[in-house]
Design an enzyme around this catalytic site. Structure first.
Site, PDB file in Angstrom:
ATOM      1  N   TYR A   1       0.813  -1.217   0.000  1.00 35.65           N
ATOM      2  CA  TYR A   1       0.000   0.000   0.000  1.00 35.65           C
ATOM      3  C   TYR A   1       0.847   1.268   0.000  1.00 35.65           C
ATOM      4  CZ  TYR A   1      -4.483  -2.351   0.508  1.00 35.65           C
ATOM      5  OH  TYR A   1      -5.611  -3.104   0.291  1.00 35.65           O
TER       6      TYR A   1
ATOM      7  N   LYS B   1       2.541 -14.476   5.548  1.00 30.73           N
ATOM      8  CA  LYS B   1       2.896 -15.461   4.522  1.00 30.73           C
ATOM      9  C   LYS B   1       4.419 -15.628   4.543  1.00 30.73           C
ATOM     10  CE  LYS B   1       1.661 -18.197   1.047  1.00 30.73           C
ATOM     11  NZ  LYS B   1       0.853 -19.416   1.259  1.00 30.73           N
TER      12      LYS B   1
ATOM     13  N   ASP C   1      -3.215 -17.740   4.179  1.00 28.30           N
ATOM     14  CA  ASP C   1      -4.247 -18.396   3.376  1.00 28.30           C
ATOM     15  C   ASP C   1      -5.091 -19.352   4.211  1.00 28.30           C
ATOM     16  OD1 ASP C   1      -2.006 -19.983   3.650  1.00 28.30           O
ATOM     17  OD2 ASP C   1      -1.745 -20.388   1.517  1.00 28.30           O
TER      18      ASP C   1
ATOM     19  N   ASP D   1      -6.619  -5.685   5.067  1.00 24.89           N
ATOM     20  CA  ASP D   1      -7.697  -5.092   4.281  1.00 24.89           C
ATOM     21  C   ASP D   1      -8.670  -6.173   3.827  1.00 24.89           C
ATOM     22  OD1 ASP D   1      -9.229  -3.302   2.880  1.00 24.89           O
ATOM     23  OD2 ASP D   1      -7.747  -2.907   1.319  1.00 24.89           O
TER      24      ASP D   1
END
Length: 516
Positions: free
Chosen positions: A152, A199, A232, A256
């Site tokens: 971002y 991740k 995930d 988000d």
């Protein structure tokens, strides 16, 4: 532009529960208010009426942002006078805004968050079953999202005809602030567990740093349980068994996404509010968009903005009106007074519009819910749980020994056949007598030289790794890199960026190529 300042007590139609005109000036708080675009003005009018009725004792400075400002040719969507108001009050209650489609316009939300240092996005996601249909009646999760870094940052480049890049930037101080905020929030709110989502099995440097900092800070809060999930499977678990989570802290992009997932599975994104907390300023908003398709119809649900206003009141040290507002809203919900988005024939008794919903909440100020869990913020600290700050400043780590050991040179190269062996010959010749040697070529991160496979798909974007030509390796100089780049350019090769390869206290500060 001009900023309109109005006394809170004159904002809306009088009501029996309105704040007392004799309130001490010392108790009043100035906030900046943006009515927004689309349904924004409607839900903001409703929210301010309820705030007044709860005795919030607020003075409003109205500013204009969003669509009308973009239309003036201001690509940022915000003007200088608005920045002055925000920095003066330090508190921003914002309705949804519309960012024009297409290039040339930056997201105003991201601009405000980053410019004012609003590093923590706090989104409570609560189920209100059975009054709002949800498959997870026990859900009560708070998503604490890092708000300033990650992809971002919006640093993107088109580098070749076929390839664009987006830089993912993660800093240790940024990780420390958001992780500590999550634990402080949990402590102040009586929460029992903080879960980290990353991740780091793939992005070992960026997400790996976030998880490392999480592990370091978690030990300072022994009374709070902590765990970690890969994003995930963590997101899948959140969507399937949200009641197993309490507070989740994660990076910007993941936060988000999962905060909208979490809000939706409570029953409606329209009920979600969020706090954006910084060290000097804070912004409070509904998490939904401006919904232009229903603008002006008077049917929008103001609940997300009302719950954001509860967070705002706690932030400015007003637990009594926060308690009144939240309980009155809960009572309205369980009494079946619902807007169209959550109306159902079984648990809804009256379908109302935006302002009628506000009137229903105002009529219940001072009441408590009978079936849903009532709230009490009376014992909240002066700052409130939502402004739980990183009380301990980011710890400056001992500066490691940094050594320059090589360079990655990225090329735009689109010769017929895209033969990595041919490219390697040209690069090896360019490196001759520079003190550097070619070690590896990758394409989209996969090693294609030496020993590449014809099955590997290649674009026109190549990473060419050079290391010291010395037999035992060692450091290289900036002069050697400049000499290499000069020879690469003289060979007619188009280099588009470079990344220095460094070690820090002997540990690699860069990733290996896939297959290296």
């Amino acid at each position: 532009m001009s900023i309109i300042t109005r006394d809170a007590s004159n904002m809306s139609q009088p009501s029996s529960a309105a704040s007392s005109p004799s309130a001490s000036p010392a108790t009043r708080t100035a906030i900046t208010v943006a009515r927004g675009d689309g349904i924004g003005p409607e839900i903001m009018q409703a929210a301010l009426r309820v705030l007044d009725a709860c005795g919030a004792d607020l003075d409003y400075e109205f500013v204009e942002i969003g669509e009308k400002v973009y239309a003036k040719g201001v690509s940022a969507g915000i003007e200088e006078a608005t920045w002055k108001s925000l920095r003066r009050t330090g508190v921003f209650l914002k309705a949804p805004i519309t960012t024009p489609q297409g290039g040339g316009f930056k997201s105003l939300n991201v601009t405000i968050r980053k410019t004012l240092g609003l590093y923590a996005n706090v989104r409570p996601c609560v189920a209100y079953h059975p009054f709002v249909q949800s498959r997870f009646p026990a859900m009560d999760v708070v998503i604490v999202r890092e708000n300033e870094e990650d992809t971002y940052a919006g640093i993107e480049h088109r580098q070749t005809n076929e390839v664009v890049q987006c830089l993912k930037l993660i800093s240790r101080p940024g990780c420390e602030k958001i992780v500590r905020h999550a634990f402080e929030y949990a402590r102040a709110s009586g929460r029992k567990k903080v879960t980290c989502f990353t991740k780091d099995n793939i992005m070992k440097a960026t997400d790996g740093l976030f998880r490392q900092v999480f592990n370091e800070i978690a030990v300072e809060y022994p009374e709070i349980e902590n765990d970690h999930w890969i994003i995930d499977i963590g997101a899948a678990k959140l969507a399937d068994s949200p009641e197993e989570f309490d507070v989740i802290v994660t990076l910007n992009l993941y936060g988000d996404i999962i905060s909208d997932i979490a809000a939706q599975i409570t029953g409606s994104v329209g009920l979600g509010g969020s706090a954006n907390i910084g060290e000097r300023c804070a912004m409070f908003e509904a998490i939904h968009g401006s919904a232009p398709m229903i603008a002006g119809q008077g049917v929008a649900n103001p609940s997300g903005l009302l719950l954001a206003a509860v967070q705002m009141l706690l932030h400015v040290g007003k637990p009594a009106p926060a308690t009144k507002l939240h309980n009155a809203w809960l009572r309205t919900l369980e009494d079946g007074v619902h807007t169209a988005d959550i109306y159902d024939s079984q648990h809804s008794h009256e379908k109302v519009g935006t302002q009628a919903f506000a009137e229903a909440v105002i009529a219940r100020v001072g009441q408590q819910p009978q079936k849903l869990q009532a709230v009490s913020y009376e014992a909240a600290s002066a700052a409130g749980a939502n402004s739980a700050s990183a009380k301990k400043p980011a710890t400056p780590a001992a500066k490691p020994v940094k050594l320059l050991v090589g360079v990655d040179v990225f090329l735009d190269w689109d010769q017929p056949g895209r033969n990595a062996d041919e490219l390697a010959k040209q690069l090896a010749a360019a490196a001759d007598n520079t003190g550097l040697k070619l070690k590896m070529i990758t394409n989209r991160g996969v090693k294609v030289w030496p020993g590449g496979f014809p099955e590997t798909f290649c674009t026109d974007h190549w990473r060419c790794r050079f290391i010291s030509a010395g037999e035992a390796g060692g450091t290289v100089s900036h002069g050697a890199i400049l000499a290499l780049l000069t020879k690469v350019a003289s060979a007619g090769l188009d280099f588009i960026k470079t990344e220095h390869l460094c070690t820090f206290d002997g540990k690699l500060g860069y990733s290996l190529g896939q297959g290296e």
